[in-house]
Design a protein around this motif. Structure first.
Motif, PDB file in Angstrom:
ATOM      1  N   VAL A  16     -20.140  18.051  22.137  1.00  9.05           N
ATOM      2  CA  VAL A  16     -20.282  16.808  22.898  1.00  9.05           C
ATOM      3  C   VAL A  16     -21.516  16.831  23.792  1.00  9.05           C
ATOM      4  CG1 VAL A  16     -19.206  15.372  24.688  1.00  9.05           C
ATOM      5  CG2 VAL A  16     -17.864  16.167  22.730  1.00  9.05           C
ATOM      6  N   ALA A  32     -24.548  16.011  21.785  1.00 12.45           N
ATOM      7  CA  ALA A  32     -24.628  14.625  21.355  1.00 12.45           C
ATOM      8  C   ALA A  32     -25.208  13.741  22.451  1.00 12.45           C
ATOM      9  CB  ALA A  32     -23.253  14.125  20.942  1.00 12.45           C
ATOM     10  N   LYS A  33     -25.003  14.073  23.700  1.00 15.21           N
ATOM     11  CA  LYS A  33     -25.531  13.261  24.799  1.00 15.21           C
ATOM     12  C   LYS A  33     -27.048  13.340  24.869  1.00 15.21           C
ATOM     13  CE  LYS A  33     -21.793  11.582  26.495  1.00 15.21           C
ATOM     14  NZ  LYS A  33     -21.530  10.182  26.416  1.00 15.21           N
ATOM     15  N   GLU A  34     -27.629  14.414  24.340  1.00 15.95           N
ATOM     16  CA  GLU A  34     -29.079  14.560  24.353  1.00 15.95           C
ATOM     17  C   GLU A  34     -29.748  13.637  23.329  1.00 15.95           C
ATOM     18  OE1 GLU A  34     -29.979  18.632  23.759  1.00 15.95           O
ATOM     19  OE2 GLU A  34     -28.919  19.287  25.540  1.00 15.95           O
ATOM     20  N   LEU A  35     -29.001  13.185  22.335  1.00 13.90           N
ATOM     21  CA  LEU A  35     -29.560  12.302  21.312  1.00 13.90           C
ATOM     22  C   LEU A  35     -29.714  10.895  21.883  1.00 13.90           C
ATOM     23  CD1 LEU A  35     -27.474  13.401  18.212  1.00 13.90           C
ATOM     24  CD2 LEU A  35     -29.805  14.058  18.784  1.00 13.90           C
ATOM     25  N   ASP A  36     -30.685  10.185  21.358  1.00 13.03           N
ATOM     26  CA  ASP A  36     -30.913   8.799  21.765  1.00 13.03           C
ATOM     27  C   ASP A  36     -29.810   7.926  21.178  1.00 13.03           C
ATOM     28  OD1 ASP A  36     -31.943   6.438  22.676  1.00 13.03           O
ATOM     29  OD2 ASP A  36     -33.631   6.393  21.276  1.00 13.03           O
ATOM     30  N   GLU A  37     -29.054   7.233  22.005  1.00  8.94           N
ATOM     31  CA  GLU A  37     -27.938   6.423  21.542  1.00  8.94           C
ATOM     32  C   GLU A  37     -28.397   5.154  20.838  1.00  8.94           C
ATOM     33  OE1 GLU A  37     -25.353   5.739  24.824  1.00  8.94           O
ATOM     34  OE2 GLU A  37     -24.840   7.850  25.037  1.00  8.94           O
ATOM     35  N   ASN A  38     -29.643   4.735  21.011  1.00  7.96           N
ATOM     36  CA  ASN A  38     -30.170   3.542  20.369  1.00  7.96           C
ATOM     37  C   ASN A  38     -30.788   3.831  18.997  1.00  7.96           C
ATOM     38  OD1 ASN A  38     -29.451   1.894  22.539  1.00  7.96           O
ATOM     39  ND2 ASN A  38     -31.306   2.470  23.640  1.00  7.96           N
ATOM     40  N   LYS A  39     -30.882   5.081  18.650  1.00 11.52           N
ATOM     41  CA  LYS A  39     -31.492   5.465  17.378  1.00 11.52           C
ATOM     42  C   LYS A  39     -30.406   5.574  16.309  1.00 11.52           C
ATOM     43  CE  LYS A  39     -34.478   8.977  15.371  1.00 11.52           C
ATOM     44  NZ  LYS A  39     -35.136  10.253  15.604  1.00 11.52           N
ATOM     45  N   VAL A  40     -30.618   4.884  15.206  1.00 13.44           N
ATOM     46  CA  VAL A  40     -29.652   4.907  14.114  1.00 13.44           C
ATOM     47  C   VAL A  40     -30.286   5.652  12.948  1.00 13.44           C
ATOM     48  CG1 VAL A  40     -28.304   3.502  12.517  1.00 13.44           C
ATOM     49  CG2 VAL A  40     -28.699   2.715  14.849  1.00 13.44           C
TER      50      VAL A  40
END
Length: 77
Positions: free
Chosen positions: A14, A17-25
């Motif tokens: 978890v 996962a927070k380090e990843l950009d949440e707007n990137k698909v």
């Protein structure tokens, strides 16, 4: 207790996962697997088509020559 190990592993991921950009698909692994399966299917279809087309023996015959009609003996006046 195997379920406890799975939840422990997920809780460790978890923070990553927070380090990843949440707007990137991204398509992810599932998208790659689907694409690879489709590419493999197309390759197999092309291989099968080439094998079947190799069996075809097609030679176009020349068009039959038309013989001129004999002159008619019936005369109209």
């Amino acid at each position: 207790m195997p379920d406890m190990y799975a939840t422990h592993a997920v809780t460790q991921l978890v923070p990553l996962a927070k380090e990843l950009d949440e707007n990137k698909v991204t398509p992810g692994v599932l998208g790659f697997i689907v694409f690879a399966v489709m590419a493999g299917g197309v390759w197999l279809l092309m291989k099968s088509m080439n094998r079947h087309m190799g069996k075809v023996d097609f030679e176009e015959k020349p068009a039959p020559e038309k013989t001129p009609a004999p002159p008619s003996t019936h005369q109209t006046t």
